[in-house]
Design a protein around this motif. Structure first.
Motif, mmCIF file in Angstrom:
data_model
loop_
_atom_site.group_PDB
_atom_site.id
_atom_site.type_symbol
_atom_site.label_atom_id
_atom_site.label_comp_id
_atom_site.label_asym_id
_atom_site.label_seq_id
_atom_site.Cartn_x
_atom_site.Cartn_y
_atom_site.Cartn_z
ATOM 1 N N GLY A 149 0.795 -1.219 0.000
ATOM 2 C CA GLY A 149 0.000 0.000 0.000
ATOM 3 C C GLY A 149 0.831 1.273 0.000
ATOM 4 O O GLY A 149 0.293 2.370 0.108
ATOM 5 N N GLN A 150 2.138 1.125 -0.155
ATOM 6 C CA GLN A 150 3.036 2.277 -0.180
ATOM 7 C C GLN A 150 4.405 1.797 -0.668
ATOM 8 O O GLN A 150 4.704 0.602 -0.622
ATOM 9 N N PRO A 151 5.254 2.717 -1.155
ATOM 10 C CA PRO A 151 6.587 2.292 -1.578
ATOM 11 C C PRO A 151 7.376 1.663 -0.433
ATOM 12 O O PRO A 151 7.369 2.175 0.691
ATOM 13 N N VAL A 152 8.024 0.558 -0.727
ATOM 14 C CA VAL A 152 8.848 -0.140 0.267
ATOM 15 C C VAL A 152 10.137 -0.593 -0.405
ATOM 16 O O VAL A 152 10.220 -0.721 -1.628
ATOM 17 N N ASP A 153 11.151 -0.843 0.402
ATOM 18 C CA ASP A 153 12.411 -1.351 -0.125
ATOM 19 C C ASP A 153 12.281 -2.838 -0.444
ATOM 20 O O ASP A 153 11.615 -3.588 0.286
ATOM 21 N N VAL A 154 12.921 -3.261 -1.550
ATOM 22 C CA VAL A 154 12.951 -4.671 -1.918
ATOM 23 C C VAL A 154 14.386 -5.052 -2.266
ATOM 24 O O VAL A 154 15.203 -4.204 -2.622
ATOM 25 N N ALA A 155 14.681 -6.317 -2.168
ATOM 26 C CA ALA A 155 15.967 -6.820 -2.637
ATOM 27 C C ALA A 155 15.908 -6.939 -4.149
ATOM 28 O O ALA A 155 14.891 -7.348 -4.705
ATOM 29 N N VAL A 156 16.982 -6.551 -4.826
ATOM 30 C CA VAL A 156 16.996 -6.617 -6.286
ATOM 31 C C VAL A 156 18.202 -7.413 -6.767
ATOM 32 O O VAL A 156 19.289 -7.329 -6.206
ATOM 33 N N SER A 157 17.973 -8.187 -7.809
ATOM 34 C CA SER A 157 19.043 -8.962 -8.436
ATOM 35 C C SER A 157 18.517 -9.399 -9.795
ATOM 36 O O SER A 157 17.451 -8.991 -10.231
ATOM 37 N N GLY A 158 19.288 -10.233 -10.477
ATOM 38 C CA GLY A 158 18.794 -10.812 -11.705
ATOM 39 C C GLY A 158 19.344 -10.167 -12.961
ATOM 40 O O GLY A 158 20.154 -9.244 -12.928
ATOM 41 N N VAL A 159 18.836 -10.648 -14.096
ATOM 42 C CA VAL A 159 19.388 -10.326 -15.393
ATOM 43 C C VAL A 159 19.233 -8.862 -15.774
ATOM 44 O O VAL A 159 20.034 -8.322 -16.541
ATOM 45 N N ALA A 160 18.237 -8.177 -15.223
ATOM 46 C CA ALA A 160 18.002 -6.778 -15.583
ATOM 47 C C ALA A 160 18.306 -5.815 -14.448
ATOM 48 O O ALA A 160 17.901 -4.653 -14.490
ATOM 49 N N ALA A 161 19.043 -6.274 -13.438
ATOM 50 C CA ALA A 161 19.259 -5.459 -12.246
ATOM 51 C C ALA A 161 20.073 -4.202 -12.512
ATOM 52 O O ALA A 161 19.954 -3.212 -11.782
ATOM 53 N N ASP A 162 20.890 -4.204 -13.555
ATOM 54 C CA ASP A 162 21.707 -3.022 -13.806
ATOM 55 C C ASP A 162 20.869 -1.825 -14.219
ATOM 56 O O ASP A 162 21.231 -0.685 -13.953
ATOM 57 N N SER A 163 19.723 -2.053 -14.887
ATOM 58 C CA SER A 163 18.877 -0.940 -15.307
ATOM 59 C C SER A 163 17.519 -0.908 -14.622
ATOM 60 O O SER A 163 16.874 0.146 -14.580
ATOM 61 N N LEU A 164 17.070 -2.026 -14.060
ATOM 62 C CA LEU A 164 15.810 -2.059 -13.304
ATOM 63 C C LEU A 164 16.107 -2.388 -11.844
ATOM 64 O O LEU A 164 15.360 -3.092 -11.187
ATOM 65 N N GLY A 165 17.203 -1.809 -11.328
ATOM 66 C CA GLY A 165 17.702 -2.207 -10.021
ATOM 67 C C GLY A 165 17.380 -1.271 -8.887
ATOM 68 O O GLY A 165 18.005 -1.358 -7.832
ATOM 69 N N ALA A 166 16.415 -0.363 -9.060
ATOM 70 C CA ALA A 166 16.017 0.488 -7.940
ATOM 71 C C ALA A 166 15.410 -0.373 -6.839
ATOM 72 O O ALA A 166 14.662 -1.309 -7.114
ATOM 73 N N ARG A 167 15.737 -0.052 -5.594
ATOM 74 C CA ARG A 167 15.193 -0.835 -4.485
ATOM 75 C C ARG A 167 13.793 -0.396 -4.069
ATOM 76 O O ARG A 167 13.101 -1.107 -3.360
ATOM 77 N N ARG A 168 13.385 0.789 -4.517
ATOM 78 C CA ARG A 168 12.078 1.313 -4.131
ATOM 79 C C ARG A 168 11.509 2.120 -5.292
ATOM 80 O O ARG A 168 12.219 2.857 -5.955
ATOM 81 N N ILE A 169 10.224 1.959 -5.540
ATOM 82 C CA ILE A 169 9.582 2.738 -6.587
ATOM 83 C C ILE A 169 9.623 4.216 -6.212
ATOM 84 O O ILE A 169 9.462 4.587 -5.050
ATOM 85 N N GLY A 170 9.877 5.079 -7.181
ATOM 86 C CA GLY A 170 9.928 6.512 -6.918
ATOM 87 C C GLY A 170 8.564 7.080 -6.548
ATOM 88 O O GLY A 170 7.518 6.554 -6.958
ATOM 89 N N ALA A 171 8.571 8.166 -5.793
ATOM 90 C CA ALA A 171 7.318 8.768 -5.331
ATOM 91 C C ALA A 171 6.452 9.231 -6.500
ATOM 92 O O ALA A 171 5.223 9.083 -6.470
ATOM 93 N N ILE A 172 7.074 9.790 -7.540
ATOM 94 C CA ILE A 172 6.290 10.299 -8.661
ATOM 95 C C ILE A 172 5.684 9.147 -9.455
ATOM 96 O O ILE A 172 4.484 9.141 -9.763
ATOM 97 N N GLY A 173 6.498 8.164 -9.787
ATOM 98 C CA GLY A 173 5.991 7.007 -10.507
ATOM 99 C C GLY A 173 4.905 6.274 -9.729
ATOM 100 O O GLY A 173 3.920 5.804 -10.305
ATOM 101 N N TRP A 174 5.080 6.184 -8.420
ATOM 102 C CA TRP A 174 4.078 5.528 -7.573
ATOM 103 C C TRP A 174 2.752 6.273 -7.626
ATOM 104 O O TRP A 174 1.695 5.673 -7.822
#
Length: 313
Positions: A216-241
């Motif tokens: 129900g709100q932006p939270v931190d997540v663990a990130v890894s995987g094949v696209a982590a270099d460009s989709l590696g933000a740990r939390r969704i931005g306030a504007i995008g959310w």
């Protein structure tokens, strides 16, 4: 507030630098040619943009809309936003410093240096590079650009959707958008509003928007995987959310195997060399994660191409 008026204003400001940004092609193919049961698929080839990604739009707008001190501009980035800032800074003749995490590919670091940026590699993930960047900015007074969570950055990204509507003569029925920090989907959804169906796509191993919706709100997540270099933000931005809450109804997760397969398919079948983050839309269609209607027109944004092309072998 990022809305269609703000995006149109960004477009006008960007037009003052006509020799920098490119109008990227819109490739239109039958759904059947991609193995998908739908009417038509639009491929917005934003990987051909200056700097190799859609980020060039928002980063140039950030620099044009704000005074840049002698210390220049500074940013933390997984790579694409940094490359976009460095390219814009080079075009405008200002200094640029980029903080990248250790996960960033050497190909992106090399490109940054070629563009004249000072590159600082620090931290295991984007969030740690960002913290170091903020500390550095406090000592230099440089203009700080954010990879995805500033109004100019999101509005600039939205000009991609405006351009696509102009090229297509209308909006498609649906637009499938890769999500990291939310700058791209924020801009696209703000332009599209309710006039088309906007679908958020994330890797299973970097689910920032999916996790925010569950909490129900932006939270931190663990990130890894094949696209982590460009989709590696740990939390969704306030504007995008905020924008996604109003205009994005579906958020889908995709496994790394499907993303990688779609990336290779785009190269082998269409000779489109894109990074994994740009392949999520095709992966969603080919796996059936997103099932379009038989006559539906679906748009995919091939958002970037900053990767080692040898990985396509």
């Amino acid at each position: 507030m990022i809305d269609r008026a703000a995006i149109a204003a960004a477009r006008r400001q960007l037009a003052t630098q006509p020799d920098f940004l490119r109008t990227t092609p819109l490739m239109r193919v039958s759904g059947r040619s991609l193995g998908v049961d739908c009417g038509e698929v639009w491929l917005k080839l934003e990987h051909l943009q200056v700097g190799g990604s859609f980020k060039a739009r928002g980063m140039l707008y950030r620099l044009l809309a704000n005074p840049v001190p002698d210390s220049g501009v500074i940013i933390a980035s997984g790579g694409n936003a940094g490359i976009a800032v460095a390219a814009a800074a080079q075009a405008l003749g200002v200094r640029c410093e980029v903080f990248v995490p250790e996960v960033s590919p050497e190909a992106k670091r090399a490109r940054l240096r070629t563009l004249g940026a000072e590159v600082v590699v620090t931290g295991a993930a984007y969030s740690e590079a960002f913290e170091a960047c903020v500390a550095r900015q406090k000592t230099t007074g440089a203009l700080q650009a954010h990879a995805y969570d500033q109004p100019e950055v999101v509005a600039g990204a939205g000009t991609l959707a405006l351009e696509m509507e102009e090229q297509g003569g209308r909006l498609p029925d649906s637009v499938l958008v890769s999500v990291g920090g939310g700058g791209l989907i924020g801009g696209v959804a703000a332009w599209v509003e309710s006039r088309a169906h906007v679908v958020a796509l994330e890797p299973e191993r970097a689910p920032t928007l999916h996790a925010a919706r569950a909490a129900g709100q932006p939270v931190d997540v663990a990130v890894s995987g094949v696209a982590a270099d460009s989709l590696g933000a740990r939390r969704i931005g306030a504007i995008g959310w905020e924008i996604s809450q109003r205009h994005v109804h579906d958020a889908l997760l995709l496994p790394d195997e499907a993303i990688r397969a779609a990336q290779l398919w785009l190269w082998k079948e269409l000779k489109l060399a894109v990074e994994p983050a740009a392949a999520l839309g095709l992966a969603a269609l080919q796996t059936g994660a997103y099932k379009p209607q038989p006559q539906e027109t679906v748009a995919l944004i091939l958002c970037g191409a900053n990767f080692d092309p040898a990985s396509l072998a």
